[in-house]
Design a protein around this motif. Structure first.
Motif, PDB file in Angstrom:
ATOM      1  N   VAL A 213       0.838  -1.201   0.000  1.00 26.26           N
ATOM      2  CA  VAL A 213       0.000   0.000   0.000  1.00 26.26           C
ATOM      3  C   VAL A 213       0.872   1.251   0.000  1.00 26.26           C
ATOM      4  O   VAL A 213       0.615   2.217  -0.729  1.00 26.26           O
ATOM      5  N   ALA A 214       1.925   1.237   0.819  1.00 26.89           N
ATOM      6  CA  ALA A 214       2.857   2.374   0.854  1.00 26.89           C
ATOM      7  C   ALA A 214       3.513   2.577  -0.512  1.00 26.89           C
ATOM      8  O   ALA A 214       3.691   3.718  -0.963  1.00 26.89           O
ATOM      9  N   LYS A 215       3.839   1.494  -1.175  1.00 29.15           N
ATOM     10  CA  LYS A 215       4.439   1.571  -2.518  1.00 29.15           C
ATOM     11  C   LYS A 215       3.442   2.164  -3.511  1.00 29.15           C
ATOM     12  O   LYS A 215       3.809   2.977  -4.376  1.00 29.15           O
ATOM     13  N   SER A 216       2.177   1.788  -3.395  1.00 29.70           N
ATOM     14  CA  SER A 216       1.145   2.317  -4.276  1.00 29.70           C
ATOM     15  C   SER A 216       0.987   3.817  -4.069  1.00 29.70           C
ATOM     16  O   SER A 216       0.874   4.591  -5.035  1.00 29.70           O
ATOM     17  N   HIS A 217       1.003   4.248  -2.807  1.00 29.58           N
ATOM     18  CA  HIS A 217       0.881   5.686  -2.535  1.00 29.58           C
ATOM     19  C   HIS A 217       2.097   6.452  -3.054  1.00 29.58           C
ATOM     20  O   HIS A 217       1.971   7.565  -3.575  1.00 29.58           O
ATOM     21  N   GLU A 218       3.261   5.851  -2.941  1.00 27.19           N
ATOM     22  CA  GLU A 218       4.476   6.476  -3.466  1.00 27.19           C
ATOM     23  C   GLU A 218       4.371   6.658  -4.980  1.00 27.19           C
ATOM     24  O   GLU A 218       4.778   7.691  -5.524  1.00 27.19           O
ATOM     25  N   ALA A 219       3.806   5.659  -5.662  1.00 30.12           N
ATOM     26  CA  ALA A 219       3.622   5.760  -7.113  1.00 30.12           C
ATOM     27  C   ALA A 219       2.656   6.898  -7.452  1.00 30.12           C
ATOM     28  O   ALA A 219       2.825   7.606  -8.447  1.00 30.12           O
ATOM     29  N   PHE A 220       1.632   7.083  -6.617  1.00 30.84           N
ATOM     30  CA  PHE A 220       0.678   8.182  -6.791  1.00 30.84           C
ATOM     31  C   PHE A 220       1.396   9.527  -6.700  1.00 30.84           C
ATOM     32  O   PHE A 220       1.195  10.419  -7.530  1.00 30.84           O
ATOM     33  N   GLN A 221       2.248   9.667  -5.697  1.00 28.47           N
ATOM     34  CA  GLN A 221       2.991  10.914  -5.522  1.00 28.47           C
ATOM     35  C   GLN A 221       3.947  11.164  -6.687  1.00 28.47           C
ATOM     36  O   GLN A 221       4.049  12.281  -7.192  1.00 28.47           O
ATOM     37  N   LYS A 222       4.622  10.122  -7.128  1.00 24.91           N
ATOM     38  CA  LYS A 222       5.555  10.261  -8.248  1.00 24.91           C
ATOM     39  C   LYS A 222       4.823  10.596  -9.538  1.00 24.91           C
ATOM     40  O   LYS A 222       5.396  11.215 -10.443  1.00 24.91           O
ATOM     41  N   GLY A 223       3.549  10.202  -9.632  1.00 24.03           N
ATOM     42  CA  GLY A 223       2.766  10.487 -10.825  1.00 24.03           C
ATOM     43  C   GLY A 223       2.368  11.950 -10.942  1.00 24.03           C
ATOM     44  O   GLY A 223       1.885  12.381 -11.997  1.00 24.03           O
ATOM     45  N   GLY A 224       2.539  12.718  -9.865  1.00 27.89           N
ATOM     46  CA  GLY A 224       2.233  14.140  -9.908  1.00 27.89           C
ATOM     47  C   GLY A 224       0.748  14.448  -9.940  1.00 27.89           C
ATOM     48  O   GLY A 224       0.335  15.520 -10.393  1.00 27.89           O
ATOM     49  N   PHE A 225      -0.073  13.533  -9.463  1.00 26.92           N
ATOM     50  CA  PHE A 225      -1.519  13.747  -9.486  1.00 26.92           C
ATOM     51  C   PHE A 225      -1.927  14.742  -8.401  1.00 26.92           C
ATOM     52  O   PHE A 225      -1.283  14.848  -7.353  1.00 26.92           O
ATOM     53  N   SER A 226      -3.028  15.468  -8.643  1.00 29.62           N
ATOM     54  CA  SER A 226      -3.409  16.568  -7.756  1.00 29.62           C
ATOM     55  C   SER A 226      -4.379  16.182  -6.659  1.00 29.62           C
ATOM     56  O   SER A 226      -4.613  16.958  -5.743  1.00 29.62           O
ATOM     57  N   GLY A 227      -4.966  15.016  -6.707  1.00 21.12           N
ATOM     58  CA  GLY A 227      -5.922  14.620  -5.681  1.00 21.12           C
ATOM     59  C   GLY A 227      -6.610  13.326  -6.043  1.00 21.12           C
ATOM     60  O   GLY A 227      -6.343  12.721  -7.082  1.00 21.12           O
ATOM     61  N   THR A 228      -7.501  12.893  -5.160  1.00 23.59           N
ATOM     62  CA  THR A 228      -8.279  11.683  -5.409  1.00 23.59           C
ATOM     63  C   THR A 228      -9.759  12.032  -5.486  1.00 23.59           C
ATOM     64  O   THR A 228     -10.209  12.943  -4.786  1.00 23.59           O
ATOM     65  N   PRO A 229     -10.528  11.340  -6.338  1.00 21.91           N
ATOM     66  CA  PRO A 229     -10.014  10.316  -7.239  1.00 21.91           C
ATOM     67  C   PRO A 229      -9.332  10.934  -8.459  1.00 21.91           C
ATOM     68  O   PRO A 229      -9.705  12.007  -8.903  1.00 21.91           O
ATOM     69  N   THR A 230      -8.336  10.250  -8.963  1.00 20.64           N
ATOM     70  CA  THR A 230      -7.775  10.558 -10.272  1.00 20.64           C
ATOM     71  C   THR A 230      -8.235   9.443 -11.191  1.00 20.64           C
ATOM     72  O   THR A 230      -8.028   8.267 -10.900  1.00 20.64           O
ATOM     73  N   VAL A 231      -8.888   9.820 -12.292  1.00 22.65           N
ATOM     74  CA  VAL A 231      -9.499   8.836 -13.194  1.00 22.65           C
ATOM     75  C   VAL A 231      -8.975   9.070 -14.601  1.00 22.65           C
ATOM     76  O   VAL A 231      -9.174  10.145 -15.186  1.00 22.65           O
ATOM     77  N   LEU A 232      -8.296   8.087 -15.137  1.00 26.14           N
ATOM     78  CA  LEU A 232      -7.714   8.184 -16.471  1.00 26.14           C
ATOM     79  C   LEU A 232      -8.403   7.196 -17.413  1.00 26.14           C
ATOM     80  O   LEU A 232      -8.583   6.022 -17.071  1.00 26.14           O
ATOM     81  N   PHE A 233      -8.772   7.672 -18.591  1.00 25.30           N
ATOM     82  CA  PHE A 233      -9.327   6.789 -19.621  1.00 25.30           C
ATOM     83  C   PHE A 233      -8.303   6.657 -20.728  1.00 25.30           C
ATOM     84  O   PHE A 233      -7.973   7.637 -21.397  1.00 25.30           O
ATOM     85  N   ASP A 234      -7.774   5.459 -20.892  1.00 25.60           N
ATOM     86  CA  ASP A 234      -6.694   5.225 -21.857  1.00 25.60           C
ATOM     87  C   ASP A 234      -5.586   6.273 -21.702  1.00 25.60           C
ATOM     88  O   ASP A 234      -5.053   6.806 -22.675  1.00 25.60           O
ATOM     89  N   GLY A 235      -5.256   6.590 -20.437  1.00 23.65           N
ATOM     90  CA  GLY A 235      -4.157   7.488 -20.128  1.00 23.65           C
ATOM     91  C   GLY A 235      -4.523   8.951 -20.015  1.00 23.65           C
ATOM     92  O   GLY A 235      -3.717   9.756 -19.555  1.00 23.65           O
ATOM     93  N   LYS A 236      -5.744   9.342 -20.386  1.00 21.01           N
ATOM     94  CA  LYS A 236      -6.155  10.745 -20.348  1.00 21.01           C
ATOM     95  C   LYS A 236      -7.017  10.996 -19.110  1.00 21.01           C
ATOM     96  O   LYS A 236      -7.952  10.242 -18.824  1.00 21.01           O
ATOM     97  N   ASN A 237      -6.691  12.070 -18.372  1.00 22.86           N
ATOM     98  CA  ASN A 237      -7.439  12.424 -17.171  1.00 22.86           C
ATOM     99  C   ASN A 237      -8.827  12.921 -17.563  1.00 22.86           C
ATOM    100  O   ASN A 237      -8.972  14.000 -18.141  1.00 22.86           O
ATOM    101  N   ILE A 238      -9.852  12.146 -17.231  1.00 23.53           N
ATOM    102  CA  ILE A 238     -11.213  12.533 -17.606  1.00 23.53           C
ATOM    103  C   ILE A 238     -12.002  13.090 -16.427  1.00 23.53           C
ATOM    104  O   ILE A 238     -13.021  13.743 -16.619  1.00 23.53           O
ATOM    105  N   TYR A 239     -11.568  12.852 -15.200  1.00 20.10           N
ATOM    106  CA  TYR A 239     -12.334  13.317 -14.052  1.00 20.10           C
ATOM    107  C   TYR A 239     -12.281  14.829 -13.924  1.00 20.10           C
ATOM    108  O   TYR A 239     -13.177  15.452 -13.355  1.00 20.10           O
TER     109      TYR A 239
END
Length: 259
Positions: A213-239
């Protein structure tokens, strides 16, 4: 045409116009609910950044999650942090980053999950879920981590999707760290047929997947996402698209399956 008939047609048009305005207002309120809830989780991310900056000498989350990284059964992706739902050969992919304590994530699930379930069951869409501990950092506690670990334990039992829904359906208010209680998480497993087993209980109680779980959260931080939920459709942020609706998502999936 008689005056009476003209008046009847005029009244019918007015009723139709009123219904349309009512539907527009309902759609606007729904979008406002989701966007408003999103602000809470984005603010949670800001709080996390502040905590990290103030405590750069140590990482409490990492120390709480010390131990070998044990990925749940079937985890996929570059970092092995994605839990897949749906048929592997589906032509459309939805990537979802969620925190079980996040109210915006619950709002997203309430609005979109019926459509997502329908599309995954039809073999048109596969979903890759990534679990995040954003609210633990912003509000304190370990309920995000414990519930994410429990969901990973459910994945080991082949029951992730059903348990994922149960967790959001029974989500406490954001300030209540109720998911820290492992007995509570085990009790909720009773709502999923066949999940409450000795193996599941041991997995939850031992925190088998905490480091994952800690590794998953680290990947989230490295992805540079701005918040949850982050929803990508075929790689594009649709949320982030305020015009997005379940029906629009359905159309996008159908278009992908035509290609």
């Amino acid at each position: 045409m008689s005056e009476k008939k003209r008046e009847g047609k005029r009244t019918a048009r007015e009723r139709l116009a009123a219904e349309r305005e009512k539907q527009k207002a309902a759609d606007k309120r729904r979008r406002a609910l989701i966007v408003g809830a999103s602000v809470v989780c984005v603010l949670g991310l800001a709080a996390v950044i502040g905590v990290v900056a103030a405590n750069s000498g140590g990482d409490d989350t990492e120390s709480d999650s010390a131990g070998p990284v044990v990925a749940p059964s079937g985890a996929l992706g570059k970092d092995g942090t994605a839990i897949p739902v749906g048929k592997p050969d589906a032509k459309a992919t939805l990537t979802v980053w969620e925190d079980f304590r996040c109210p915006a994530c619950k709002s997203f699930e309430q609005v979109y999950s019926p459509t997502i379930h329908e599309l995954t069951e039809a073999g048109q869409l596969k979903v890759e879920y990534h679990l995040v501990t954003l609210i633990d950092g912003g509000m304190g506690g370990t309920g995000s981590r414990n519930s994410a670990n429990a969901a990973a334990c459910a994945q080991d039992a082949g029951k992730f999707a059903a348990y994922h829904d149960v967790l959001f359906e029974n989500q406490p208010v954001e300030s209540d760290d109720a998911f820290v209680d492992k007995d509570r998480l085990i009790d909720l497993a009773g709502k999923v047929e066949g999940l409450d087993t000795p193996a599941f209980r041991a997995c939850v109680e031992d925190g088998t997947h905490n480091s994952w779980v800690a590794k998953s959260h680290e990947a989230f931080q490295k992805g540079g996402f701005s918040g949850t939920p982050t929803v990508l459709f075929d790689g594009k942020n649709i949320y982030a698209d305020r015009a997005m609706t379940p029906e629009k998502l359905r159309q996008m999936v159908e278009e992908a399956n035509k290609g």
